[in-house]
Design a protein around this motif. Structure first.
Motif, PDB file in Angstrom:
ATOM      1  N   PHE A  23       1.021  -1.207   0.093  1.00  0.00           N
ATOM      2  CA  PHE A  23       0.318   0.409  -0.187  1.00  0.00           C
ATOM      3  C   PHE A  23       0.882   1.613   0.141  1.00  0.00           C
ATOM      4  CE2 PHE A  23      -2.601   3.069   1.796  1.00  0.00           C
ATOM      5  CZ  PHE A  23      -3.675   2.655   0.936  1.00  0.00           C
ATOM      6  N   ASN A  24       2.111   0.781   0.939  1.00  0.00           N
ATOM      7  CA  ASN A  24       2.609   2.164   0.969  1.00  0.00           C
ATOM      8  C   ASN A  24       3.535   3.087  -0.103  1.00  0.00           C
ATOM      9  OD1 ASN A  24       2.237   3.629   3.455  1.00  0.00           O
ATOM     10  ND2 ASN A  24       2.660   1.644   4.491  1.00  0.00           N
ATOM     11  N   GLN A  25       3.887   1.611  -1.230  1.00  0.00           N
ATOM     12  CA  GLN A  25       4.897   1.390  -2.433  1.00  0.00           C
ATOM     13  C   GLN A  25       4.319   2.393  -3.539  1.00  0.00           C
ATOM     14  OE1 GLN A  25       5.220  -2.265  -4.293  1.00  0.00           O
ATOM     15  NE2 GLN A  25       3.172  -2.110  -4.730  1.00  0.00           N
ATOM     16  N   SER A  34      -1.449  12.084   4.774  1.00  0.00           N
ATOM     17  CA  SER A  34      -0.491  10.975   6.030  1.00  0.00           C
ATOM     18  C   SER A  34      -1.714  10.659   7.291  1.00  0.00           C
ATOM     19  CB  SER A  34       0.362  12.299   6.741  1.00  0.00           C
ATOM     20  OG  SER A  34      -0.703  12.999   7.215  1.00  0.00           O
ATOM     21  N   LEU A  35      -0.708   9.544   7.599  1.00  0.00           N
ATOM     22  CA  LEU A  35      -1.521   8.475   8.317  1.00  0.00           C
ATOM     23  C   LEU A  35      -2.581   9.140   9.685  1.00  0.00           C
ATOM     24  CD1 LEU A  35      -1.703   5.690   9.001  1.00  0.00           C
ATOM     25  CD2 LEU A  35      -0.076   5.334  10.733  1.00  0.00           C
ATOM     26  N   GLU A  36      -3.291   8.985   9.762  1.00  0.00           N
ATOM     27  CA  GLU A  36      -4.134   9.264  10.845  1.00  0.00           C
ATOM     28  C   GLU A  36      -4.409   8.545  11.873  1.00  0.00           C
ATOM     29  OE1 GLU A  36      -7.529   9.727   8.775  1.00  0.00           O
ATOM     30  OE2 GLU A  36      -6.717  11.944   7.714  1.00  0.00           O
ATOM     31  N   ASP A  37      -4.389   8.590  12.928  1.00  0.00           N
ATOM     32  CA  ASP A  37      -4.460   8.454  14.285  1.00  0.00           C
ATOM     33  C   ASP A  37      -5.982   8.351  15.137  1.00  0.00           C
ATOM     34  OD1 ASP A  37      -5.001   6.493  16.788  1.00  0.00           O
ATOM     35  OD2 ASP A  37      -2.618   7.395  16.992  1.00  0.00           O
ATOM     36  N   GLN A  38      -6.763   8.748  15.147  1.00  0.00           N
ATOM     37  CA  GLN A  38      -8.446   8.978  15.602  1.00  0.00           C
ATOM     38  C   GLN A  38      -9.309   7.608  16.526  1.00  0.00           C
ATOM     39  OE1 GLN A  38      -9.715  10.004  11.789  1.00  0.00           O
ATOM     40  NE2 GLN A  38     -11.576   9.111  11.540  1.00  0.00           N
ATOM     41  N   LYS A 114      -8.867   3.971  15.584  1.00  0.00           N
ATOM     42  CA  LYS A 114      -8.633   3.724  13.980  1.00  0.00           C
ATOM     43  C   LYS A 114      -6.841   4.339  13.714  1.00  0.00           C
ATOM     44  CE  LYS A 114     -13.410   4.145  12.243  1.00  0.00           C
ATOM     45  NZ  LYS A 114     -13.627   4.228  11.699  1.00  0.00           N
ATOM     46  N   MET A 115      -6.111   3.841  12.739  1.00  0.00           N
ATOM     47  CA  MET A 115      -4.731   3.570  12.030  1.00  0.00           C
ATOM     48  C   MET A 115      -5.047   3.549  10.759  1.00  0.00           C
ATOM     49  SD  MET A 115      -2.236   5.248  14.172  1.00  0.00           S
ATOM     50  CE  MET A 115      -1.040   5.238  13.549  1.00  0.00           C
ATOM     51  N   ARG A 116      -5.482   5.594   9.804  1.00  0.00           N
ATOM     52  CA  ARG A 116      -5.754   4.925   8.276  1.00  0.00           C
ATOM     53  C   ARG A 116      -4.513   5.896   7.816  1.00  0.00           C
ATOM     54  NH1 ARG A 116     -11.024   7.945   6.597  1.00  0.00           N
ATOM     55  NH2 ARG A 116     -10.025   9.346   6.776  1.00  0.00           N
ATOM     56  N   SER A 117      -4.232   4.641   6.447  1.00  0.00           N
ATOM     57  CA  SER A 117      -3.402   4.969   5.434  1.00  0.00           C
ATOM     58  C   SER A 117      -4.610   5.502   4.597  1.00  0.00           C
ATOM     59  CB  SER A 117      -2.484   4.328   5.598  1.00  0.00           C
ATOM     60  OG  SER A 117      -1.807   3.725   6.265  1.00  0.00           O
ATOM     61  N   GLN A 118      -4.025   6.124   3.429  1.00  0.00           N
ATOM     62  CA  GLN A 118      -5.102   6.772   2.163  1.00  0.00           C
ATOM     63  C   GLN A 118      -4.418   7.660   1.493  1.00  0.00           C
ATOM     64  OE1 GLN A 118      -7.875   9.964   2.811  1.00  0.00           O
ATOM     65  NE2 GLN A 118      -9.036   8.670   2.134  1.00  0.00           N
ATOM     66  N   ARG A 119      -5.028   6.619  -0.011  1.00  0.00           N
ATOM     67  CA  ARG A 119      -4.488   7.350  -0.882  1.00  0.00           C
ATOM     68  C   ARG A 119      -5.732   7.536  -1.992  1.00  0.00           C
ATOM     69  NH1 ARG A 119       0.141   5.846  -3.078  1.00  0.00           N
ATOM     70  NH2 ARG A 119       1.865   4.558  -2.386  1.00  0.00           N
ATOM     71  N   VAL A 126      -8.127   4.685  -1.641  1.00  0.00           N
ATOM     72  CA  VAL A 126      -8.442   4.184  -1.110  1.00  0.00           C
ATOM     73  C   VAL A 126      -7.720   3.909   0.423  1.00  0.00           C
ATOM     74  CG1 VAL A 126      -6.980   1.666  -1.741  1.00  0.00           C
ATOM     75  CG2 VAL A 126      -8.132   3.518  -3.608  1.00  0.00           C
ATOM     76  N   GLU A 127      -8.753   2.959   1.039  1.00  0.00           N
ATOM     77  CA  GLU A 127      -8.035   2.904   2.511  1.00  0.00           C
ATOM     78  C   GLU A 127      -7.211   2.234   3.038  1.00  0.00           C
ATOM     79  OE1 GLU A 127     -11.010   4.055   4.973  1.00  0.00           O
ATOM     80  OE2 GLU A 127     -11.783   6.282   3.880  1.00  0.00           O
ATOM     81  N   LEU A 128      -6.675   2.391   4.084  1.00  0.00           N
ATOM     82  CA  LEU A 128      -5.747   0.434   4.347  1.00  0.00           C
ATOM     83  C   LEU A 128      -5.925   1.149   5.736  1.00  0.00           C
ATOM     84  CD1 LEU A 128      -5.175  -1.852   4.328  1.00  0.00           C
ATOM     85  CD2 LEU A 128      -2.984  -1.002   4.421  1.00  0.00           C
TER      86      LEU A 128
END
Length: 191
Positions: A23-25, A34-38, A114-119, A126-128
């Motif tokens: 996902f991070n490539q 940026s990574l969201e922590d919520q 949640k720790m969410r990465s998003q493209r 797209v979320e992981l």
């Protein structure tokens, strides 16, 4: 009101390392945020798979499923249910309402960390997301298309087709593909 076309999978445990790396490539394209922590607070509505109500960052969000659409297939690795949703967001400019402390500890509300990465692609995100609820870990991979109503399905399919070309993980199955209200009903039963 925002209309979206969504497809999401939930799996137990932590995000597998190979999926996080994938996902991070850079070659996956899109703009990575940026990574969201919520922490979101969901109103627990057992057996309601069409309505979601949550508190997030001082806002009240309501989502209503307008339609359950077909199962989409992306090669042999992914099959997911597409759903059309309407979302309303209410914000209190005084910051006196929609406070998580007001609902914390009440049986009718569930905390989801949640720790969410998003493209973000042109008309689809797209979320992981790593999730923690009731002390248990789960993770989710999701696609959320926006834009003109008659192009939502095309937007979702185009981005998902591109993204799944290099997906390295285990098969994502239609039986694990649903929205947060369904997932909360399942995990809420074990409270």
């Amino acid at each position: 009101m925002l209309i979206t076309m969504e497809m999401r999978w939930f799996e137990r445990g932590e995000i597998p390392t190979e999926i996080e790396r994938w996902f991070n490539q850079d070659s996956l394209g899109g703009q990575i945020k940026s990574l969201e922590d919520q922490e979101d607070w969901y109103l627990y509505l057992p057996k309601s798979n069409y309505l979601g109500i949550k508190l997030r960052q001082g806002k009240l969000e309501i989502k209503w499923r307008q339609a359950e659409l077909k199962v989409l297939h992306f090669g042999e690795l992914a099959a997911g249910k597409a759903e059309k949703w309407a979302k309303w967001t209410c914000e209190d400019p005084t910051s006196k309402c929609f406070i998580p402390a007001e609902v914390a500890g009440k049986e009718s509300w569930m905390s989801v960390k949640k720790m969410r990465s998003q493209r973000v692609y042109q008309d689809c995100a797209v979320e992981l997301t790593q999730l923690k609820i009731n002390g248990k870990d789960s993770w989710s991979l999701a696609f959320e298309a926006t834009g003109e109503d008659n192009k939502l399905m095309d937007n979702l399919q185009a981005v998902a087709s591109q993204v799944f070309k290099t997906y390295p993980g285990s098969k994502l199955q239609a039986k694990d593909s649903f929205a947060y209200p369904s997932w909360l009903s399942v995990v809420g039963e074990s409270r």
